[in-house]
Design a protein around this motif. Structure first.
Motif, PDB file in Angstrom:
ATOM      1  N   VAL A   1      14.269  -9.553  12.319  1.00  0.00           N
ATOM      2  CA  VAL A   1      12.843  -9.470  12.427  1.00  0.00           C
ATOM      3  C   VAL A   1      11.885  -9.489  11.387  1.00  0.00           C
ATOM      4  O   VAL A   1      12.114  -8.971  10.343  1.00  0.00           O
ATOM      5  CB  VAL A   1      11.792  -8.999  13.777  1.00  0.00           C
ATOM      6  N   SER A   2      10.814 -10.415  11.079  1.00  0.00           N
ATOM      7  CA  SER A   2      10.536 -10.314   9.462  1.00  0.00           C
ATOM      8  C   SER A   2       9.422  -8.607   9.762  1.00  0.00           C
ATOM      9  O   SER A   2       9.128  -7.798  10.526  1.00  0.00           O
ATOM     10  CB  SER A   2       9.571 -10.898   9.635  1.00  0.00           C
ATOM     11  N   ARG A   3       9.111  -8.239   8.211  1.00  0.00           N
ATOM     12  CA  ARG A   3       8.187  -6.932   8.086  1.00  0.00           C
ATOM     13  C   ARG A   3       7.421  -7.443   8.669  1.00  0.00           C
ATOM     14  O   ARG A   3       6.822  -6.189   9.344  1.00  0.00           O
ATOM     15  CB  ARG A   3       8.681  -6.890   6.752  1.00  0.00           C
ATOM     16  N   PRO A   4       6.542  -8.954   8.647  1.00  0.00           N
ATOM     17  CA  PRO A   4       4.896  -9.261   9.181  1.00  0.00           C
ATOM     18  C   PRO A   4       5.197  -8.914  10.305  1.00  0.00           C
ATOM     19  O   PRO A   4       3.848  -8.251  11.082  1.00  0.00           O
ATOM     20  CB  PRO A   4       4.884 -10.366   8.674  1.00  0.00           C
ATOM     21  N   THR A   5       5.910  -8.700  11.406  1.00  0.00           N
ATOM     22  CA  THR A   5       6.220  -9.206  12.662  1.00  0.00           C
ATOM     23  C   THR A   5       5.984  -7.523  13.223  1.00  0.00           C
ATOM     24  O   THR A   5       4.754  -7.108  13.999  1.00  0.00           O
ATOM     25  CB  THR A   5       7.417  -9.432  13.341  1.00  0.00           C
ATOM     26  N   VAL A   6       7.126  -6.259  12.329  1.00  0.00           N
ATOM     27  CA  VAL A   6       6.417  -5.318  12.306  1.00  0.00           C
ATOM     28  C   VAL A   6       5.632  -4.428  12.339  1.00  0.00           C
ATOM     29  O   VAL A   6       4.816  -3.911  13.468  1.00  0.00           O
ATOM     30  CB  VAL A   6       7.590  -4.600  11.489  1.00  0.00           C
TER      31      VAL A   6
ATOM     32  N   GLU B   1       3.350  -5.557  15.229  1.00  0.00           N
ATOM     33  CA  GLU B   1       3.263  -4.888  16.679  1.00  0.00           C
ATOM     34  C   GLU B   1       2.792  -3.760  16.687  1.00  0.00           C
ATOM     35  O   GLU B   1       1.970  -3.253  17.581  1.00  0.00           O
ATOM     36  CB  GLU B   1       4.649  -4.909  16.781  1.00  0.00           C
ATOM     37  N   PHE B   2       3.060  -2.830  15.488  1.00  0.00           N
ATOM     38  CA  PHE B   2       3.228  -1.648  15.587  1.00  0.00           C
ATOM     39  C   PHE B   2       1.877  -0.272  14.254  1.00  0.00           C
ATOM     40  O   PHE B   2       1.373   0.606  14.352  1.00  0.00           O
ATOM     41  CB  PHE B   2       3.885  -0.730  15.273  1.00  0.00           C
ATOM     42  N   GLY B   3       1.464  -1.930  13.656  1.00  0.00           N
ATOM     43  CA  GLY B   3       0.631  -1.056  12.554  1.00  0.00           C
ATOM     44  C   GLY B   3       1.022  -0.453  11.423  1.00  0.00           C
ATOM     45  O   GLY B   3      -0.090  -1.282  10.829  1.00  0.00           O
TER      46      GLY B   3
ATOM     47  N   ARG C   1       3.993   2.387   9.233  1.00  0.00           N
ATOM     48  CA  ARG C   1       4.890   3.584  10.098  1.00  0.00           C
ATOM     49  C   ARG C   1       4.866   4.395  10.799  1.00  0.00           C
ATOM     50  O   ARG C   1       5.928   5.000  11.727  1.00  0.00           O
ATOM     51  CB  ARG C   1       5.088   4.097   8.253  1.00  0.00           C
ATOM     52  N   GLY C   2       3.519   5.170  10.531  1.00  0.00           N
ATOM     53  CA  GLY C   2       2.959   5.824  11.376  1.00  0.00           C
ATOM     54  C   GLY C   2       3.031   5.904  13.181  1.00  0.00           C
ATOM     55  O   GLY C   2       3.423   6.136  14.260  1.00  0.00           O
ATOM     56  N   GLY C   3       2.589   4.190  13.357  1.00  0.00           N
ATOM     57  CA  GLY C   3       2.828   3.695  14.302  1.00  0.00           C
ATOM     58  C   GLY C   3       4.013   3.481  14.972  1.00  0.00           C
ATOM     59  O   GLY C   3       4.047   3.583  16.723  1.00  0.00           O
ATOM     60  N   LEU C   4       4.696   3.433  14.665  1.00  0.00           N
ATOM     61  CA  LEU C   4       6.421   2.606  14.541  1.00  0.00           C
ATOM     62  C   LEU C   4       7.022   4.153  15.052  1.00  0.00           C
ATOM     63  O   LEU C   4       7.655   4.581  16.196  1.00  0.00           O
ATOM     64  CB  LEU C   4       6.873   2.606  13.467  1.00  0.00           C
ATOM     65  N   SER C   5       6.893   5.338  14.529  1.00  0.00           N
ATOM     66  CA  SER C   5       6.693   6.727  14.617  1.00  0.00           C
ATOM     67  C   SER C   5       6.446   7.244  15.871  1.00  0.00           C
ATOM     68  O   SER C   5       6.873   7.906  16.861  1.00  0.00           O
ATOM     69  CB  SER C   5       6.312   7.786  13.122  1.00  0.00           C
ATOM     70  N   ARG C   6       4.924   7.087  16.209  1.00  0.00           N
ATOM     71  CA  ARG C   6       3.976   7.314  17.253  1.00  0.00           C
ATOM     72  C   ARG C   6       5.287   6.663  18.582  1.00  0.00           C
ATOM     73  O   ARG C   6       5.604   7.379  19.448  1.00  0.00           O
ATOM     74  CB  ARG C   6       2.866   7.010  17.082  1.00  0.00           C
ATOM     75  N   ALA C   7       5.281   4.679  18.420  1.00  0.00           N
ATOM     76  CA  ALA C   7       6.114   4.508  19.729  1.00  0.00           C
ATOM     77  C   ALA C   7       6.896   4.655  19.878  1.00  0.00           C
ATOM     78  O   ALA C   7       8.222   4.977  21.345  1.00  0.00           O
ATOM     79  CB  ALA C   7       5.950   2.969  18.991  1.00  0.00           C
TER      80      ALA C   7
END
Length: 220
Positions: A58-63, A66-68, A70-76
């Motif tokens: 997927v594209s970087r902007p999509t990530v 969705e997650f806001g 890198r910290g948001g991705l970590s939490r998820a």
């Protein structure tokens, strides 16, 4: 089973999701799967959002959307792992056992064994021992949603099986169980087997529950 703070309302059986929502959920799972795999392979500190996006196709902007961050991705990532973990702990608690304390010790042992076998947890703990992994705080210092979910689950079970203990005691016992288990996962003692560790954690919790009153027998 009582809902954890992580669980979303389940979809009604047989009702298809709108295509856009179905795509979003699959994309989210794909990104989290990619992040988990890469964290296990080389440690979270070495993983970038761009690398995760590329692996998930997927594209970087999509990530980012969705997650806001890198910290948001970590939490998820940690929350999804915790939700799956708590489902397993709940099942372990519900297994038939001679006494409530036996059931509790078996569930703690399950948690310790699962943590040892979990590739993401193993990667985080290994990196943390080298003082490098930024994902560890989401399992410890920043983990209130994780700790709260586990504590609610264990407290509910304690209230059902130790009915002569007041809510203060069951709250304290649940906190002891969760925080000691987390501590043993992050820093396992070298001179104890997992079973011995589970028994020590259970004994500490029972010490709290048995103050002024004895435990009631297990039900079911």
């Amino acid at each position: 089973m009582e809902d954890t703070p992580f669980a979303e309302a389940s979809d009604r059986p047989g009702v298809a999701l709108p295509p856009r929502e179905a795509w979003r959920r699959k994309m989210r799972d794909d990104v989290l799967d990619a992040a988990r795999a890469m964290a296990a392979e080389k440690g979270w500190d070495s993983v970038s959002l761009s690398q995760v996006a590329s692996r998930a196709e997927v594209s970087r902007p999509t990530v980012y959307k969705e997650f806001g961050s890198r910290g948001g991705l970590s939490r998820a990532l940690v929350h999804r792992e915790a939700e799956r973990f708590l489902i397993g702990v709940d099942r372990a608690l519900q297994q038939p056992a001679p006494t409530a304390s036996d059931a509790l010790a078996a569930a703690v042992l399950y948690a310790l064994e699962e943590a040892r076998e979990n590739v993401l947890v193993a990667s985080v703990v290994k990196a943390a021992r080298d003082g490098t992994d930024s994902l560890l705080p989401y399992l410890t210092a920043r983990s209130e949603p994780v700790v709260t979910g586990a504590r609610l689950l264990v407290r509910s079970w304690c209230q059902a099986h130790y009915q002569r203990s007041d809510t203060v005691r069951t709250d304290q016992a649940a906190d002891v169980i969760v925080r000691l288990t987390l501590s043993y996962i992050v820093l396992p003692p070298a001179d104890h087997t997992l079973r011995e560790s589970a028994e020590l954690i259970t004994a500490a919790a029972l010490g709290v529950l048995s103050v002024d009153t004895g435990p009631s027998p297990a039900t079911g």
